[in-house]
Design a protein around this motif. Structure first.
Motif, PDB file in Angstrom:
ATOM      1  N   LEU A  42      42.066  34.767  45.363  1.00 44.56           N
ATOM      2  CA  LEU A  42      41.822  34.027  44.114  1.00 44.56           C
ATOM      3  C   LEU A  42      40.555  34.488  43.412  1.00 44.56           C
ATOM      4  CD1 LEU A  42      42.972  30.465  45.212  1.00 44.56           C
ATOM      5  CD2 LEU A  42      44.166  32.078  43.705  1.00 44.56           C
ATOM      6  N   MET A  43      39.491  34.729  44.183  1.00 43.92           N
ATOM      7  CA  MET A  43      38.255  35.211  43.546  1.00 43.92           C
ATOM      8  C   MET A  43      38.459  36.598  42.946  1.00 43.92           C
ATOM      9  SD  MET A  43      35.067  33.805  45.793  1.00 43.92           S
ATOM     10  CE  MET A  43      35.684  34.221  47.409  1.00 43.92           C
ATOM     11  N   TRP A  44      39.170  37.471  43.650  1.00 42.91           N
ATOM     12  CA  TRP A  44      39.434  38.812  43.144  1.00 42.91           C
ATOM     13  C   TRP A  44      40.301  38.742  41.893  1.00 42.91           C
ATOM     14  CZ3 TRP A  44      43.020  42.810  45.897  1.00 42.91           C
ATOM     15  CH2 TRP A  44      42.897  44.060  45.278  1.00 42.91           C
ATOM     16  N   SER A  45      41.370  37.950  41.935  1.00 45.11           N
ATOM     17  CA  SER A  45      42.277  37.842  40.798  1.00 45.11           C
ATOM     18  C   SER A  45      41.574  37.328  39.544  1.00 45.11           C
ATOM     19  CB  SER A  45      43.448  36.911  41.135  1.00 45.11           C
ATOM     20  OG  SER A  45      44.193  37.413  42.195  1.00 45.11           O
ATOM     21  N   PHE A  46      40.891  36.216  39.681  1.00 44.86           N
ATOM     22  CA  PHE A  46      40.227  35.651  38.508  1.00 44.86           C
ATOM     23  C   PHE A  46      39.010  36.474  38.095  1.00 44.86           C
ATOM     24  CE2 PHE A  46      42.839  32.052  39.776  1.00 44.86           C
ATOM     25  CZ  PHE A  46      43.421  31.766  38.539  1.00 44.86           C
ATOM     26  N   GLY A  47      38.368  37.114  39.052  1.00 41.50           N
ATOM     27  CA  GLY A  47      37.247  38.000  38.725  1.00 41.50           C
ATOM     28  C   GLY A  47      37.677  39.158  37.849  1.00 41.50           C
ATOM     29  N   VAL A  48      38.773  39.836  38.213  1.00 39.09           N
ATOM     30  CA  VAL A  48      39.226  40.961  37.385  1.00 39.09           C
ATOM     31  C   VAL A  48      39.774  40.469  36.051  1.00 39.09           C
ATOM     32  CG1 VAL A  48      39.633  42.558  39.293  1.00 39.09           C
ATOM     33  CG2 VAL A  48      41.506  41.151  38.501  1.00 39.09           C
ATOM     34  N   PHE A  49      40.409  39.305  36.048  1.00 36.43           N
ATOM     35  CA  PHE A  49      40.934  38.760  34.796  1.00 36.43           C
ATOM     36  C   PHE A  49      39.813  38.416  33.814  1.00 36.43           C
ATOM     37  CE2 PHE A  49      42.446  35.049  32.311  1.00 36.43           C
ATOM     38  CZ  PHE A  49      43.447  35.684  31.600  1.00 36.43           C
ATOM     39  N   PHE A  50      38.805  37.701  34.277  1.00 34.62           N
ATOM     40  CA  PHE A  50      37.695  37.319  33.401  1.00 34.62           C
ATOM     41  C   PHE A  50      36.864  38.533  32.978  1.00 34.62           C
ATOM     42  CE2 PHE A  50      37.873  32.974  35.615  1.00 34.62           C
ATOM     43  CZ  PHE A  50      38.794  32.504  34.703  1.00 34.62           C
ATOM     44  N   THR A  51      36.698  39.497  33.867  1.00 31.54           N
ATOM     45  CA  THR A  51      35.964  40.710  33.498  1.00 31.54           C
ATOM     46  C   THR A  51      36.729  41.499  32.445  1.00 31.54           C
ATOM     47  OG1 THR A  51      34.976  40.814  35.695  1.00 31.54           O
ATOM     48  CG2 THR A  51      34.887  42.816  34.380  1.00 31.54           C
ATOM     49  N   PHE A  52      38.055  41.530  32.559  1.00 28.63           N
ATOM     50  CA  PHE A  52      38.865  42.211  31.548  1.00 28.63           C
ATOM     51  C   PHE A  52      38.687  41.548  30.178  1.00 28.63           C
ATOM     52  CE2 PHE A  52      42.931  42.732  29.247  1.00 28.63           C
ATOM     53  CZ  PHE A  52      42.871  44.100  29.059  1.00 28.63           C
ATOM     54  N   ILE A  53      38.715  40.234  30.142  1.00 30.65           N
ATOM     55  CA  ILE A  53      38.500  39.521  28.875  1.00 30.65           C
ATOM     56  C   ILE A  53      37.125  39.870  28.298  1.00 30.65           C
ATOM     57  CG2 ILE A  53      38.159  37.229  27.848  1.00 30.65           C
ATOM     58  CD1 ILE A  53      40.324  36.214  29.815  1.00 30.65           C
ATOM     59  N   TYR A  54      36.115  39.909  29.153  1.00 30.45           N
ATOM     60  CA  TYR A  54      34.759  40.261  28.721  1.00 30.45           C
ATOM     61  C   TYR A  54      34.723  41.674  28.128  1.00 30.45           C
ATOM     62  CZ  TYR A  54      29.877  41.657  29.173  1.00 30.45           C
ATOM     63  OH  TYR A  54      28.625  42.153  28.929  1.00 30.45           O
ATOM     64  N   ILE A  55      35.369  42.620  28.792  1.00 27.54           N
ATOM     65  CA  ILE A  55      35.370  44.007  28.320  1.00 27.54           C
ATOM     66  C   ILE A  55      36.104  44.119  26.994  1.00 27.54           C
ATOM     67  CG2 ILE A  55      36.300  46.315  28.811  1.00 27.54           C
ATOM     68  CD1 ILE A  55      35.759  45.644  31.815  1.00 27.54           C
ATOM     69  N   VAL A  56      37.264  43.501  26.884  1.00 27.33           N
ATOM     70  CA  VAL A  56      38.036  43.562  25.636  1.00 27.33           C
ATOM     71  C   VAL A  56      37.244  42.928  24.497  1.00 27.33           C
ATOM     72  CG1 VAL A  56      40.114  42.728  24.455  1.00 27.33           C
ATOM     73  CG2 VAL A  56      40.280  43.701  26.756  1.00 27.33           C
ATOM     74  N   ASN A  57      36.635  41.778  24.741  1.00 26.63           N
ATOM     75  CA  ASN A  57      35.832  41.122  23.708  1.00 26.63           C
ATOM     76  C   ASN A  57      34.680  42.029  23.257  1.00 26.63           C
ATOM     77  OD1 ASN A  57      34.961  38.754  22.115  1.00 26.63           O
ATOM     78  ND2 ASN A  57      33.206  38.817  23.511  1.00 26.63           N
ATOM     79  N   GLY A  58      33.977  42.612  24.204  1.00 25.12           N
ATOM     80  CA  GLY A  58      32.877  43.517  23.857  1.00 25.12           C
ATOM     81  C   GLY A  58      33.359  44.730  23.082  1.00 25.12           C
ATOM     82  N   ASP A  59      34.507  45.274  23.494  1.00 24.22           N
ATOM     83  CA  ASP A  59      35.064  46.427  22.792  1.00 24.22           C
ATOM     84  C   ASP A  59      35.469  46.070  21.365  1.00 24.22           C
ATOM     85  OD1 ASP A  59      34.673  47.874  25.085  1.00 24.22           O
ATOM     86  OD2 ASP A  59      36.798  48.328  25.422  1.00 24.22           O
ATOM     87  N   LEU A  60      36.055  44.895  21.185  1.00 23.69           N
ATOM     88  CA  LEU A  60      36.456  44.482  19.844  1.00 23.69           C
ATOM     89  C   LEU A  60      35.241  44.273  18.944  1.00 23.69           C
ATOM     90  CD1 LEU A  60      39.387  42.051  20.693  1.00 23.69           C
ATOM     91  CD2 LEU A  60      39.544  44.369  19.752  1.00 23.69           C
ATOM     92  N   LYS A  61      34.177  43.731  19.514  1.00 23.08           N
ATOM     93  CA  LYS A  61      32.953  43.526  18.727  1.00 23.08           C
ATOM     94  C   LYS A  61      32.278  44.841  18.377  1.00 23.08           C
ATOM     95  CE  LYS A  61      31.677  38.906  20.272  1.00 23.08           C
ATOM     96  NZ  LYS A  61      30.722  38.103  21.034  1.00 23.08           N
TER      97      LYS A  61
END
Length: 97
Positions: free
Chosen positions: A48-67
């Motif tokens: 669960l920590m691995w799954s949600f960790g990669v999911f939330f990090t992906f959202i962070y990366i996409v948001n930063g890339d879009l900005k």
């Protein structure tokens, strides 16, 4: 009309290489789990920590890339593959146990 061909620099090449390795690194575990349905050694906390960790990090990366307007596709590849793989392993743990 001239088309721009982007050359990969050394560090971008390292990023692609590293993220491809990380992306395919989880595949043997997924294949083994799919074939054997053996999930007895999987720890729920880890999954669960691995799954949600990669999911939330992906959202962070996409948001930063879009900005920033810059796309870090090697990271996108790594995190998308890992999101799919880890959520499959969670599914397997839930239904094969």
């Amino acid at each position: 009309m001239k088309t721009a061909i982007k050359k990969l620099d050394f560090f971008e090449s390292l990023g692609w290489f590293g993220n491809i390795i990380l992306s395919i690194g989880v595949i043997p575990q997924v294949v083994q789990t799919y074939k054997t349905h053996d999930v007895s050694s999987f720890n729920w906390s880890f999954l669960l920590m691995w799954s949600f960790g990669v999911f939330f990090t992906f959202i962070y990366i996409v948001n930063g890339d879009l900005k920033s307007g810059k796309r870090q596709y090697p990271l996108w590849l790594n995190y998308l593959v890992n999101i799919i793989a880890t959520f499959y392993l969670c599914y397997a743990k839930l239904f094969y146990a």
